[in-house]
Each structure stands twice: as structure tokens, then as C-alpha cells.
Design a protein around this motif. Structure first.
Motif, mmCIF file in Angstrom:
data_model
loop_
_atom_site.group_PDB
_atom_site.id
_atom_site.type_symbol
_atom_site.label_atom_id
_atom_site.label_comp_id
_atom_site.label_asym_id
_atom_site.label_seq_id
_atom_site.Cartn_x
_atom_site.Cartn_y
_atom_site.Cartn_z
ATOM 1 N N HIS A 41 32.809 30.841 34.847
ATOM 2 C CA HIS A 41 32.808 32.283 34.657
ATOM 3 C C HIS A 41 34.116 32.683 35.206
ATOM 4 O O HIS A 41 34.422 32.327 36.625
ATOM 5 C CB HIS A 41 31.610 32.875 35.394
ATOM 6 C CG HIS A 41 30.381 32.838 34.617
ATOM 7 N ND1 HIS A 41 29.758 33.390 33.654
ATOM 8 C CD2 HIS A 41 29.289 31.605 34.980
ATOM 9 C CE1 HIS A 41 28.740 32.835 33.323
ATOM 10 N NE2 HIS A 41 28.363 31.881 34.085
ATOM 11 N N PRO A 42 35.102 33.250 34.502
ATOM 12 C CA PRO A 42 36.287 33.644 35.191
ATOM 13 C C PRO A 42 36.261 34.476 36.286
ATOM 14 O O PRO A 42 37.169 34.413 37.259
ATOM 15 C CB PRO A 42 37.264 34.606 33.999
ATOM 16 C CG PRO A 42 36.244 33.985 32.826
ATOM 17 C CD PRO A 42 34.917 33.560 33.041
ATOM 18 N N GLU A 43 35.403 35.300 36.254
ATOM 19 C CA GLU A 43 35.187 36.293 37.724
ATOM 20 C C GLU A 43 34.987 35.627 38.772
ATOM 21 O O GLU A 43 35.013 36.023 39.942
ATOM 22 C CB GLU A 43 34.542 37.280 37.455
ATOM 23 C CG GLU A 43 32.972 37.337 37.231
ATOM 24 C CD GLU A 43 32.410 36.714 35.896
ATOM 25 O OE1 GLU A 43 31.359 36.861 35.678
ATOM 26 O OE2 GLU A 43 33.435 36.333 35.013
ATOM 27 N N LEU A 44 33.997 34.214 38.610
ATOM 28 C CA LEU A 44 33.469 33.566 39.701
ATOM 29 C C LEU A 44 34.503 32.561 40.153
ATOM 30 O O LEU A 44 34.125 31.860 41.164
ATOM 31 C CB LEU A 44 32.021 33.084 39.481
ATOM 32 C CG LEU A 44 31.106 34.317 39.280
ATOM 33 C CD1 LEU A 44 29.805 33.741 38.906
ATOM 34 C CD2 LEU A 44 31.167 35.286 40.590
ATOM 35 N N SER A 69 35.917 42.106 43.940
ATOM 36 C CA SER A 69 35.754 40.851 44.600
ATOM 37 C C SER A 69 34.562 40.806 45.199
ATOM 38 O O SER A 69 33.720 39.716 45.433
ATOM 39 C CB SER A 69 37.108 40.845 45.653
ATOM 40 O OG SER A 69 38.172 40.776 44.782
ATOM 41 N N TRP A 70 34.128 41.756 45.962
ATOM 42 C CA TRP A 70 32.735 41.788 46.782
ATOM 43 C C TRP A 70 31.817 41.635 45.730
ATOM 44 O O TRP A 70 30.864 40.787 45.968
ATOM 45 C CB TRP A 70 32.652 42.966 47.603
ATOM 46 C CG TRP A 70 31.472 43.293 48.439
ATOM 47 C CD1 TRP A 70 30.469 44.247 47.824
ATOM 48 C CD2 TRP A 70 30.634 42.286 49.153
ATOM 49 N NE1 TRP A 70 29.378 44.059 48.428
ATOM 50 C CE2 TRP A 70 29.420 42.798 49.302
ATOM 51 C CE3 TRP A 70 30.990 41.114 49.570
ATOM 52 C CZ2 TRP A 70 28.297 42.385 50.209
ATOM 53 C CZ3 TRP A 70 30.017 40.573 50.385
ATOM 54 C CH2 TRP A 70 28.940 41.031 50.679
ATOM 55 N N CYS A 71 31.850 42.310 44.712
ATOM 56 C CA CYS A 71 30.723 42.438 43.767
ATOM 57 C C CYS A 71 30.483 40.890 43.042
ATOM 58 O O CYS A 71 29.794 40.324 42.894
ATOM 59 C CB CYS A 71 30.857 43.281 42.420
ATOM 60 S SG CYS A 71 30.446 44.644 42.825
ATOM 61 N N ALA A 72 31.476 40.307 42.771
ATOM 62 C CA ALA A 72 31.920 38.909 42.431
ATOM 63 C C ALA A 72 31.248 37.949 43.360
ATOM 64 O O ALA A 72 30.447 37.000 43.219
ATOM 65 C CB ALA A 72 33.234 38.414 42.169
ATOM 66 N N THR A 101 39.780 49.627 47.710
ATOM 67 C CA THR A 101 40.255 49.518 46.682
ATOM 68 C C THR A 101 39.476 48.994 45.498
ATOM 69 O O THR A 101 38.551 48.274 45.835
ATOM 70 C CB THR A 101 41.644 48.641 46.562
ATOM 71 O OG1 THR A 101 41.432 47.465 46.845
ATOM 72 C CG2 THR A 101 42.667 49.367 47.613
ATOM 73 N N PRO A 102 39.709 49.413 44.395
ATOM 74 C CA PRO A 102 38.728 48.840 43.308
ATOM 75 C C PRO A 102 38.704 47.202 43.192
ATOM 76 O O PRO A 102 37.872 46.705 42.948
ATOM 77 C CB PRO A 102 39.165 49.420 41.894
ATOM 78 C CG PRO A 102 40.012 50.762 42.334
ATOM 79 C CD PRO A 102 40.542 50.380 43.852
ATOM 80 N N GLY A 103 39.973 46.575 43.426
ATOM 81 C CA GLY A 103 39.925 45.225 43.423
ATOM 82 C C GLY A 103 39.149 44.572 44.559
ATOM 83 O O GLY A 103 38.526 43.593 44.135
ATOM 84 N N LEU A 104 39.177 45.126 45.797
ATOM 85 C CA LEU A 104 38.332 44.766 46.843
ATOM 86 C C LEU A 104 36.935 44.647 46.375
ATOM 87 O O LEU A 104 36.214 43.804 46.673
ATOM 88 C CB LEU A 104 38.829 45.140 47.882
ATOM 89 C CG LEU A 104 38.079 44.824 49.349
ATOM 90 C CD1 LEU A 104 38.226 43.258 49.370
ATOM 91 C CD2 LEU A 104 38.524 45.525 50.495
#
Length: 168
Positions: A151-154, A30-33, A24-27
């Protein structure tokens, strides 16, 4: 709210037996983050260790893994175990250990009960360097995590990582 599934690329092989289907795009995000967090931390620690101790992150990792070993047959690591511990290939680990041995930081010896086995141990000079580098490593790790938490994504990953740390 459902997540959209990323379709397989045209001509892509079917998922392996037991696979759960497309990511899924969310996963994937998350992996990229997680990858970004790892890269940021490793780069910051690398700069600190190089500047303060002329030591790479990988060299520090090998010294650290071996530095926790103690005397005795069952408490030493073979080269393949070192490679697994620092997540390097067998050949990359051998090259790294060779460099550290050339610097007088590691010594290798044959296993007394299995002459095919080779153990690696940290020398006194290696322990001295490891003891000096550990505070630098730990400070750089903490600095990296503090910076990444902004950083919000991290931030969720930093929080999760900190929650895994046993209270001291």
C-alpha cells in the motif's frame, strides 16, 4: 512547496504554552497512516494468536514482557511497570494479569524487600505457551508488514520500521 496549515476550530482554546501551533494536513495524514498500519498488524496478529494458541495480542504482550525477566531483585517488574510496557491502564493490566493467573500462566508474589510491592512472573506453563506462540506472532507480524508494504501510503512506514530493526 509549502504545506497549508489547518486553522483552529472556532471557539477552540489557544495552543498550550510551548505548543508549535496547529497540525499540518501532512502530519495528520501520516498519523492516520501510522494508526492504520498499527490496526492492521494488531488485527492480523490477534487472529493468528487466537486461532493457534487461544491467546490475545495483549495477553501475548504481557507474557512476552514478563518472559524476558530473570530471577533477581532488580530484574522483575512491578504491576505499574507491566502496565507501562504494554500500554494499558493499571486497572486493565490488573484484569489481564488476573485472567492469565487464573489460566495458570502467571504467578504473583510479594517483593521480599518491600511487602507493598507485587511482582508478576511467568509460570512454566506460561513459558511453554509463550515459546509456542512466539513463532506464530512473528510470522503474523512479518505477513502483516509484507502486505502493508504493498500500500503506497503504508510502505514508507513499513520501510522505516524495518530500518529500526537491528541486524541479526
Amino acid at each position: 512547496m509549502s504545506q497549508q496549515v489547518v486553522p483552529a476550530a472556532p471557539g477552540a482554546a489557544a495552543p498550550a504554552e510551548g505548543a508549535r501551533g496547529p497540525v499540518t494536513p501532512g502530519l495528520a495524514q501520516s498519523w492516520c497512516a501510522l494508526s492504520s498500519l498499527h490496526g492492521r498488524i494488531e488485527a492480523h496478529i490477534e487472529r493468528a494468536l487466537q486461532a493457534g494458541h487461544e491467546l490475545s495480542v495483549r495477553e501475548y504482550s504481557v507474557l512476552s514482557v514478563l518472559g524476558y525477566q530473570h530471577d533477581g531483585e532488580s530484574s522483575h517488574l512491578r504491576m505499574n511497570q507491566v502496565a507501562e510496557s504494554v500500554v494499558l491502564s493499571q486497572s486493565a493490566t490488573t484484569r489481564l494479569v488476573n485472567r492469565l493467573e487464573d489460566r495458570g500462566l502467571l504467578a504473583r508474589y510479594l517483593c521480599p524487600t518491600d511487602r507493598r510491592g507485587i511482582y508478576t512472573d511467568v509460570t512454566d506453563a506460561g513459558r511453554t505457551l509463550l515459546d509456542a506462540a512466539r513463532p506464530t506472532h512473528d510470522a503474523a507480524l512479518n505477513e502483516s508488514l509484507q502486505e502493508a508494504a504493498n500500500h503506497p501510503e503504508l510502505a514508507p512506514l513499513v520501510s522505516a520500521l524495518r530500518s529500526l530493526t537491528p541486524a541479526s
